[in-house]
Scaffold this motif. Structure first.
Motif, short mmCIF file in Angstrom:
data_model
loop_
_atom_site.label_atom_id
_atom_site.label_comp_id
_atom_site.label_asym_id
_atom_site.label_seq_id
_atom_site.Cartn_x
_atom_site.Cartn_y
_atom_site.Cartn_z
N VAL A 1 -12.96 8.29 9.22
CA VAL A 1 -12.80 8.54 7.61
C VAL A 1 -11.32 8.29 7.20
O VAL A 1 -10.94 7.62 6.21
CB VAL A 1 -13.35 9.79 7.25
N SER A 2 -10.35 9.00 7.90
CA SER A 2 -9.02 8.89 7.67
C SER A 2 -8.44 7.65 7.64
O SER A 2 -7.82 7.12 6.70
CB SER A 2 -8.26 9.85 8.39
N GLU A 3 -9.00 6.80 8.71
CA GLU A 3 -8.49 5.40 8.74
C GLU A 3 -9.24 4.65 7.52
O GLU A 3 -8.27 3.76 7.30
CB GLU A 3 -8.73 4.80 10.19
N ARG A 4 -10.38 4.80 7.23
CA ARG A 4 -10.79 4.05 6.17
C ARG A 4 -10.08 4.31 4.72
O ARG A 4 -10.00 3.44 4.10
CB ARG A 4 -12.26 4.26 6.01
N LEU A 5 -9.67 5.50 4.68
CA LEU A 5 -9.08 6.04 3.68
C LEU A 5 -7.53 5.69 3.66
O LEU A 5 -6.85 5.53 2.15
CB LEU A 5 -9.09 7.50 3.31
N GLY A 6 -6.93 5.32 4.50
CA GLY A 6 -5.66 4.82 4.60
C GLY A 6 -4.56 6.17 4.59
O GLY A 6 -3.31 5.75 4.10
N HIS A 7 -5.10 7.36 5.01
CA HIS A 7 -4.26 8.32 5.07
C HIS A 7 -3.08 8.02 6.10
O HIS A 7 -3.32 7.50 7.18
CB HIS A 7 -4.91 9.62 5.34
N ALA A 8 -1.88 8.71 5.84
CA ALA A 8 -1.00 8.68 7.04
C ALA A 8 -1.17 8.91 8.18
O ALA A 8 -0.72 8.75 9.19
CB ALA A 8 0.51 9.18 6.19
N ASN A 9 -1.97 10.32 8.11
CA ASN A 9 -2.50 10.87 9.60
C ASN A 9 -3.78 11.91 9.14
O ASN A 9 -4.16 11.95 7.99
CB ASN A 9 -1.57 11.80 9.83
N VAL A 10 -4.27 12.08 10.27
CA VAL A 10 -5.59 12.92 10.02
C VAL A 10 -5.56 14.18 9.35
O VAL A 10 -6.39 14.73 8.57
CB VAL A 10 -6.25 13.17 11.36
N SER A 11 -4.31 15.00 9.58
CA SER A 11 -4.07 16.13 8.93
C SER A 11 -4.33 16.16 7.40
O SER A 11 -4.76 17.15 6.91
CB SER A 11 -2.88 16.70 9.33
N ILE A 12 -3.96 14.92 6.85
CA ILE A 12 -4.08 14.89 5.44
C ILE A 12 -5.32 14.82 4.93
O ILE A 12 -5.68 15.63 4.04
CB ILE A 12 -3.19 13.49 4.71
N THR A 13 -6.36 14.16 5.72
CA THR A 13 -7.79 14.06 5.40
C THR A 13 -8.27 15.51 5.47
O THR A 13 -9.17 16.04 4.92
CB THR A 13 -8.51 13.08 6.56
N LEU A 14 -7.71 16.15 6.73
CA LEU A 14 -8.54 17.54 6.91
C LEU A 14 -8.06 18.44 5.82
O LEU A 14 -9.04 19.36 5.35
CB LEU A 14 -7.95 18.27 8.34
N PRO B 1 0.79 -0.99 -0.04
CA PRO B 1 0.00 -0.10 0.03
C PRO B 1 0.83 1.28 -0.07
O PRO B 1 2.08 1.15 0.48
CB PRO B 1 -0.80 0.02 1.49
N LYS B 2 0.28 2.28 -0.35
CA LYS B 2 1.03 3.62 -0.36
C LYS B 2 1.49 4.24 0.76
O LYS B 2 2.91 4.76 0.67
CB LYS B 2 0.06 4.80 -1.10
N THR B 3 1.04 3.76 1.74
CA THR B 3 1.64 4.43 2.98
C THR B 3 1.45 3.21 4.22
O THR B 3 0.91 2.16 3.80
CB THR B 3 0.36 5.58 3.47
N THR B 4 1.97 3.31 5.15
CA THR B 4 2.06 2.33 6.35
C THR B 4 0.64 2.08 6.78
O THR B 4 0.08 1.02 7.01
CB THR B 4 3.10 2.96 7.29
N LYS B 5 -0.12 3.32 6.95
CA LYS B 5 -1.38 3.12 7.29
C LYS B 5 -2.20 2.59 6.30
O LYS B 5 -3.64 2.38 6.40
CB LYS B 5 -1.97 4.52 7.73
N GLY B 6 -1.73 2.43 5.12
CA GLY B 6 -2.53 1.84 3.97
C GLY B 6 -2.77 0.37 4.18
O GLY B 6 -3.87 -0.04 3.55
N THR C 1 -15.78 10.70 -3.12
CA THR C 1 -17.24 10.60 -2.90
C THR C 1 -17.49 9.94 -1.58
O THR C 1 -18.49 10.14 -0.91
CB THR C 1 -18.13 10.04 -4.04
N SER C 2 -16.97 8.76 -1.34
CA SER C 2 -17.01 7.89 -0.03
C SER C 2 -16.65 8.74 1.10
O SER C 2 -17.52 8.70 2.19
CB SER C 2 -16.31 6.51 -0.25
N ALA C 3 -15.52 9.52 0.89
CA ALA C 3 -15.18 10.39 2.24
C ALA C 3 -16.10 11.61 2.30
O ALA C 3 -16.43 11.88 3.59
CB ALA C 3 -13.96 10.75 1.86
N THR C 4 -16.44 12.30 1.25
CA THR C 4 -17.44 13.22 1.64
C THR C 4 -18.82 12.93 2.09
O THR C 4 -19.24 13.73 2.94
CB THR C 4 -17.49 13.87 0.38
N LEU C 5 -19.61 11.99 1.54
CA LEU C 5 -20.53 11.37 2.01
C LEU C 5 -20.57 10.99 3.61
O LEU C 5 -21.48 11.28 4.37
CB LEU C 5 -21.08 10.12 1.26
N LEU C 6 -19.52 10.33 3.84
CA LEU C 6 -19.10 9.77 5.17
C LEU C 6 -19.29 11.21 6.15
O LEU C 6 -19.90 11.23 7.27
CB LEU C 6 -17.95 9.12 5.49
#
Length: 385
Positions: free
Chosen positions: A342-355, A245-250, A327-332
């Motif tokens: 949402v950040s965990e579902r997307l597999g972002h490295a940290n919440v700040s990226i999602t924000l 996966p792209k990131t460790t959290k991926g 779309t998935s992230a926005t609807l949630l």
């Protein structure tokens, strides 16, 4: 910069010496630049080591005079990029190198390369209308390669150190509304990739992650999909490769609905029947989303069906396959889901990226929070505006 014969030693105490060689003046800051190393011993041996250090720097300078930027890029791709980046990223970086970097500065000696030469790369790209985000990626490729040249001792300074980084532009995304998703599913549910598109919207996975799903990654009883790899089609489009996966959290587990589990198990039954019918001609490698031969779905097939569904459902043509993830992230988020979830579902490295990516969704969420607080304090069921 040319190695000068000016050399200095500084006594640091307890037979410790700092050996320095003057290398020239930084053309931008006008500061003197030195190459330094430490030595432990008496003064006589310190001076001997200093002379050796000067000779070593002179040999390095002579070697550097022969190295062209093209040679550095070849070496960097072969020794660093190949071990650091996923194959899809390597392909992208190679493309940038061939299209933007090599034609402009590839023929220049590394020791002669100046910031003004590099600036011509970005001036030419801007003139062609290349986006600022793409120019940032090209900047990153060349800057990292030149940093490696400094680390390898074949360059004293990175000439890009004082070059302005192209500004970041927010990439355009087009998340579907709930009504648009309903219209989209009304079309795709009648087609061959119904489960593919539903999985994309429900999980928010990256396309490569979804393409790399195997049946072993699905836990029907627990309603969980485990993301463990990404599948990418090579530039030729005739072969694919797997990568982490792209990131460790991926590498993550995503809870899915019972209805999606049922749909995927129905897909498995159809695949098993097709495999039995095709016999030896079926390439069963365990992937969930495959074509009639058992091979992973190619991007071309998915894109063609996706664009056709957009047209049939009357949705905007500029919606991309990747926008199903948005779309998935926005609807949630609009439904009030916690942004960390949402950040965990997307597999972002940290919440700040999602924000950062979904900041445009937050104002509406802030209003909802204010309304809920009003209800809690005043017992007023009516929302304030």
């Amino acid at each position: 910069m040319e190695v000068r014969h000016e050399r200095t030693t500084y006594y640091e105490g307890t037979n410790s010496w700092l050996l320095r060689v003057f290398k020239g003046v930084d053309p931008v800051t006008k500061k003197r630049v030195y190459k330094a190393t430490k030595f432990v011993g008496d003064e006589e041996h310190a001076r001997i080591e200093l002379n050796k250090f000067v000779a070593e720097q002179q040999r390095t300078e002579e070697t550097c005079q022969q190295i062209m930027v093209n040679e550095l890029l070849d070496r960097w791709f072969a020794t660093v990029a190949e071990n650091r980046y996923a194959e899809s990223t390597q392909i992208t970086y190679q493309y940038f190198s061939e299209r933007d970097i090599r034609p402009v500065v590839g023929h220049i000696r590394l020791s002669d390369l100046q910031a003004v030469d590099i600036q011509r790369i970005f001036t030419a790209m801007a003139a062609r209308g290349v986006s600022s985000n793409t120019r940032r990626k090209v900047y990153s490729v060349l800057s990292i390669a030149l940093d490696c040249a400094v680390a390898w001792g074949i360059l004293d300074l990175n000439p890009m150190a004082h070059l302005e980084i192209p500004r970041r532009e927010k990439s355009e995304m087009r998340a579907m509304s709930k009504e648009e998703v309903t219209a989209f599913f009304a079309v795709t549910d009648k087609g061959p990739l119904s489960e593919y598109f539903r999985t994309a919207v429900i999980t928010g996975m990256r396309p490569g992650e979804q393409n790399g799903l195997r049946w072993e990654d699905l836990d029907p009883a627990g309603c969980v999909i485990c993301v463990q790899r990404s599948l990418w089609w090579k530039k030729s489009g005739k072969a694919w490769t797997l990568s982490p996966p792209k990131t460790t959290k991926g590498r993550r587990e995503i809870t899915i609905s019972k209805s999606l589990v049922i749909a995927l198990m129905e897909l498995k039954k159809r695949q098993d029947a097709l495999r039995d019918e095709a016999g030896a001609n079926y390439k069963d490698e365990g992937f969930i989303f495959v074509d009639k031969t058992g091979s992973p779905l190619s991007r071309g097939i998915v894109t063609r069906v996706f664009k056709g569904a957009l047209a049939t459902s009357g949705l905007a043509k500029n919606i991309r396959l990747y926008d199903l993830r948005h779309t998935s992230a926005t609807l949630l988020l609009k439904a009030g889901e916690n942004i960390k979830v949402v950040s965990e579902r997307l597999g972002h490295a940290n919440v700040s990226i999602t924000l950062e990516i979904y900041a445009h969704v937050l104002p509406g969420m802030q209003r909802d929070a204010a309304n809920r607080m009003e209800e809690l304090l005043n017992g007023d069921p009516k929302h304030t505006k």
